[in-house]
Design an enzyme around this catalytic site. Structure first.
Site, PDB file in Angstrom:
ATOM      1  N   SER A 166     -15.989   2.265 -21.320  1.00 52.85           N
ATOM      2  CA  SER A 166     -16.596   2.588 -22.608  1.00 52.85           C
ATOM      3  C   SER A 166     -16.627   1.349 -23.495  1.00 52.85           C
ATOM      4  CB  SER A 166     -15.823   3.738 -23.264  1.00 52.85           C
ATOM      5  OG  SER A 166     -16.375   4.093 -24.499  1.00 52.85           O
TER       6      SER A 166
ATOM      7  N   ARG B 218     -19.906   5.779 -27.156  1.00 56.56           N
ATOM      8  CA  ARG B 218     -19.562   7.024 -27.849  1.00 56.56           C
ATOM      9  C   ARG B 218     -20.472   8.170 -27.424  1.00 56.56           C
ATOM     10  NH1 ARG B 218     -18.882   6.581 -34.176  1.00 56.56           N
ATOM     11  NH2 ARG B 218     -21.081   6.063 -33.987  1.00 56.56           N
TER      12      ARG B 218
ATOM     13  N   VAL C 158     -10.170  10.475 -32.224  1.00 56.75           N
ATOM     14  CA  VAL C 158     -10.447   9.083 -31.860  1.00 56.75           C
ATOM     15  C   VAL C 158     -11.950   8.786 -31.847  1.00 56.75           C
ATOM     16  CG1 VAL C 158      -8.331   8.959 -30.521  1.00 56.75           C
ATOM     17  CG2 VAL C 158     -10.460   9.584 -29.383  1.00 56.75           C
ATOM     18  N   GLU C 159     -12.277   7.488 -31.738  1.00 57.99           N
ATOM     19  CA  GLU C 159     -13.656   6.989 -31.716  1.00 57.99           C
ATOM     20  C   GLU C 159     -14.476   7.515 -32.899  1.00 57.99           C
ATOM     21  OE1 GLU C 159     -15.926   7.022 -28.156  1.00 57.99           O
ATOM     22  OE2 GLU C 159     -14.360   6.095 -26.958  1.00 57.99           O
ATOM     23  N   GLY C 160     -13.867   7.499 -34.070  1.00 59.84           N
ATOM     24  CA  GLY C 160     -14.518   8.020 -35.264  1.00 59.84           C
ATOM     25  C   GLY C 160     -14.109   9.459 -35.471  1.00 59.84           C
TER      26      GLY C 160
END
Length: 828
Positions: free
Chosen positions: A207, A375, A497-499
């Site tokens: 990713s 994402r 996570v990731e925003g």
């Protein structure tokens, strides 16, 4: 009578002009002709009024006239009130690409543009990897063993992942990687979602980086060195972005790098001295190479005249002096490798910067561009894979679990969540696949990545809660047999996570999309920055035409007039046409919110979130329709299509209502309500009949269940027991078993069987003795009931097993604490 006719014709004509965005000349023609008709046929008053209106349109709408007096005034005002776009915001806005999300913002989506993304499917090597390597890896996992016994994946699984190239799915074959498409990567992660720790472990290196960063921005020397080593697992990467004071606001990094010189082996080397503290870094405890984001300063101006050089990315070997790495965080519900990294006076040469010195200060752009793809895939694929497994387990369990002499799957209280789970899984599968297909066509979907991450992980939250509910005690009792509980407890990780979803929904989807995807706003801001009045005039009045066009389209479509032409037939057509209606309403409401709130819209997060909800639900419905159009249909799928689309469109309309009710300008809210929903709401929640039909199909051996469970580990061929395979096998035999249940239960109710025959096993034996069932049926039921009981059984442990510190055990019953004399429960 003529006056009324002229008014009606003027309104109808202007609505047509507005819908087509034909511009001022067309509106001028309508008003001028009708005005002259009024003057010529004794309707002077309306004729004069129409001609005055025509004159106003000419003065305000014809470029040669308006640029003399109107445009300069609007331009001056716009420069005062337009929101300021920071450098970091501009970087985010310019990253990625705009595709179908831009069509939805336009208010007049051109479906052919979506359907133009043809699906070429997966390559043979990708299919083989899913069928073999992914299945084998999934079969090596047991959630209890990984989470409670090891706090890690088994060593043989780590070795297998490295050997088979799992960490190099995105790395091209020329560097030793698998070179998979986005679709194949997504499908692999879905299959590996049989265990959340496995999915995260494989997903993260494929990713955000540093592999993807090296591919896009690395120097050739960096690529040649690192990519083969990342592909075969010799190097395990992690990427340090977030820290104690920089999470969602990643641009405010307090971690620093300072350009300096240091003597190494008697030679003066130009490099960077880093000081940083990172937390929540996946794979950090075992990583051999660390990607790092930091703010670079050059106080001595060794690189040039600029002191603040901006966010920069570097790749640092684990054994670099001054870096403290190896400790672990304890993520809720899942022991995937995650931990802090701290660096004090860490010196690195300039060539460790990803992309070399030329990429100094480009770190934020690099991250945003990579994140727009990563994402879209990792967490949405994990959520989608989880939905497949949870649905499969839940459908199987509720069919074999009987209460009140019937399967609980026949109870409407259970059918409702089963149908919802099926719909959320169906929507997720379509969305993540079709978006990955766009990526394979070269798109870098920035706004859809925020939609997928937030919406599909929220679906996962709902779906797992439903799965827990229908499983009851089976799922809340932890142990080796519990295939659901640990994954359920780990769900907050995906939400955070990731925003974080709160930030993504409230700030990113509409906040980024309003400028990035809008047909005109970015051009208006660019004209303002360039002080180009002519460019501003073109963009602004094009924008005005769009507003009038969306108002006319939303209003007329709300009455069912002039339905949009769509390339769908059957049940999909009506949903596509309503997406066109709601898209026009969304475009109008977006412009109204931006115009009425201006820069304050950034702080009105709840309104921004609801606008994002509308866009999200329209995007998800579109993906479902494209998947329906392109895929092979199975029996029962139309019911699921109807349920899914109605579910999403009802949510979109609810978001509209909340927007109308909460705009600070109440008159504006009521006006928008009258335009966008002139006849009220169209969509209610899906009907109970749909829920009953879907629930039955997903809890029996049906074509629909088979389709929804595609790309799962569904064979009992692994090193660990496979509950999905066992449920599938039970459902294949269920119809035969149900007929025998009915025979025996009916006999018991009539008193033909003794009252002591309370268990199914007892009724089978007595029924066989009395000749109610054949020997063949009796033997079948003995095996069937044994398998059912195994799937209903939960684990228990020795009294002292839970206490890590045995000295803390309390003697509650007056006897010595029992010893663990019984055999350990098998994790198989």
């Amino acid at each position: 009578m003529l006056t009324l006719l002229l008014i009606v014709l003027a309104i109808a004509g202007l609505l047509v002009v507005m819908r087509r965005e034909a511009g001022a000349p067309a509106a001028l023609a309508v008003l001028g002709v009708l005005g002259l008709v009024g003057l010529l046929f004794d309707a002077e008053v309306i004729g004069v009024l129409l001609l005055i209106a025509a004159a106003a349109v000419a003065v305000a709408g014809l470029p040669a006239l308006r640029r003399q007096w109107l445009t300069p005034r609007i331009f001056a005002t716009f420069k005062k009130v337009a929101p300021k776009v920071s450098a970091t915001e501009r970087t985010a806005l310019e990253a990625g690409s705009v595709a179908w999300d831009g069509e939805l913002f336009s208010g007049k989506p051109q479906w052919e543009k979506l359907l133009a993304f043809k699906d070429e499917g997966l390559r043979d090597d990708e299919k083989a990897f899913l069928a073999n390597q992914c299945a084998k890896a999934a079969g090596m996992c047991n959630a209890w063993d990984i989470a409670q016994e090891r706090a890690d994946l088994p060593q043989q699984l780590w070795d297998y992942l490295k050997k088979e190239g799992f960490f190099g799915m995105i790395i091209p074959k020329e560097y030793g990687g698998l070179g998979f498409s986005a679709k194949a990567q997504s499908m692999a992660l879905q299959k590996l979602s049989a265990n959340e720790t496995l999915m995260v472990t494989v997903g993260v290196p494929n990713s955000l980086g540093p592999g993807e960063l090296l591919l896009k921005y690395g120097t050739q020397e960096q690529k040649d060195h690192y990519l083969p080593r990342l592909a075969d697992g010799r190097e395990i990467p992690c990427f340090g972005l977030t820290g104690p004071r920089a999470g969602s606001d990643a641009t405010s990094l307090p971690d620093t790098g300072v350009v300096c010189k240091q003597t190494i082996n008697g030679e003066e080397v130009l490099g960077l001295r880093l000081n940083f503290e990172k937390r929540w870094i996946t794979l950090a405890p075992i990583a051999t190479v660390v990607g790092l984001a930091f703010r670079l300063f050059d106080p001595e101006k060794l690189l040039g005249d600029e002191e603040d050089r901006g966010i920069t990315l570097a790749l640092i070997p684990r054994d670099t002096a001054g870096m403290d790495i190896g400790r672990r965080h304890h993520p809720i519900g899942s022991p995937f490798m995650n931990g802090p990294i701290v660096g004090k006076d860490v010196f690195i040469p300039l060539d460790t910067i990803i992309g070399g010195p030329d990429m100094i200060g480009q770190g934020w752009r690099m991250l945003v561009e990579c994140l727009s793809i990563g994402r879209c895939i990792t967490l949405p694929s994990g959520a989608t894979g989880t939905s497949r497994y949870a649905l499969g387990w839940s459908g199987g369990f509720t069919r074999v679990r009987r209460q009140f002499n019937v399967p609980v799957a026949e109870m409407e209280g259970v059918q409702e969540p089963l149908a919802r789970m099926a719909a959320l899984s169906y929507i997720s599968q379509a969305t993540v696949y079709q978006t990955a297909n766009m990526i394979d066509h070269g798109e870098k979907p920035a706004v859809p990545s925020a939609i997928l991450k937030s919406q599909l992980t929220e679906f996962q939250r709902v779906l797992l809660s439903d799965a827990m509910d229908v499983h009851g005690g089976k799922a809340v009792t932890l142990g080796p047999r519990n295939y659901l509980g640990i994954g359920y407890s780990a769900n907050p990780v995906a939400i955070t996570v990731e925003g974080a979803n709160i930030m993504t929904r409230n700030l990113m989807i509409f906040g980024q999309g309003a400028i990035r995807c809008h047909p005109y706003v970015l051009d208006e801001l660019a004209a303002k920055d360039a002080n180009d009045m002519k460019a501003f005039d073109k963009a602004f009045f094009g924008h005005a035409g769009l507003i009038f066009g969306n108002a006319a389209r939303a209003f007329t479509l709300g009455f069912g007039l002039g339905k949009a032409s769509v390339p769908f037939d059957g049940p999909a057509a009506a949903y596509a046409q309503d997406i066109a209606r709601l898209s026009a309403g969304f475009g109008l409401c977006a412009d109204a919110a931006m115009a009425s709130l201006g820069s304050a819209l950034k702080k009105r997060e709840m309104i921004s979130a609801r606008l994002g909800d509308v866009l999200s639900n329209l995007y998800l419905t579109s993906m479902v329709l494209k998947q329906w159009q392109a895929g092979d249909k199975v029996e029962g799928e139309e019911a699921l299509l109807n349920y899914s689309c109605r579910f999403l469109l009802q949510r979109a309309e609810q978001a509209f209502v909340e927007i109308f009710d909460n705009l600070p300008n109440r008159a504006l809210g009521k006006t928008l309500n009258a335009i966008v929903m002139p006849t009220g709401r169209r969509w209610n929640k899906p009907h109970d009949d749909l829920a009953r039909d879907i629930a039955k199909r997903v809890s029996t051996h049906s074509a629909l269940r088979t389709k929804l469970l595609e790309n799962t580990w569904d064979q009992d061929d692994g090193e660990q027991r496979n509950p999905l395979a066992r449920y599938n096998a039970l459902l294949v035999d269920y119809d035969r078993a149900e007929a025998i249940y009915r025979t025996l239960n009916k006999a018991y109710a009539k008193g033909e069987l003794p009252q002591t025959a309370l268990h199914p096993e007892a009724r089978v034996e007595v029924g066989f003795e009395k000749g109610l069932i054949s020997e063949e049926d009796a033997e079948f039921m003995r095996v069937f009931e044994t398998d059912v009981l195994e799937m209903l059984t939960v684990d228990d442990f020795a009294y002292e097993d839970f206490a890590k510190n045995k000295s803390t055990l309390i003697n509650h019953n007056g006897n010595p604490a029992p010893k663990a004399e019984q055999e350990e429960t098998s994790i198989k």
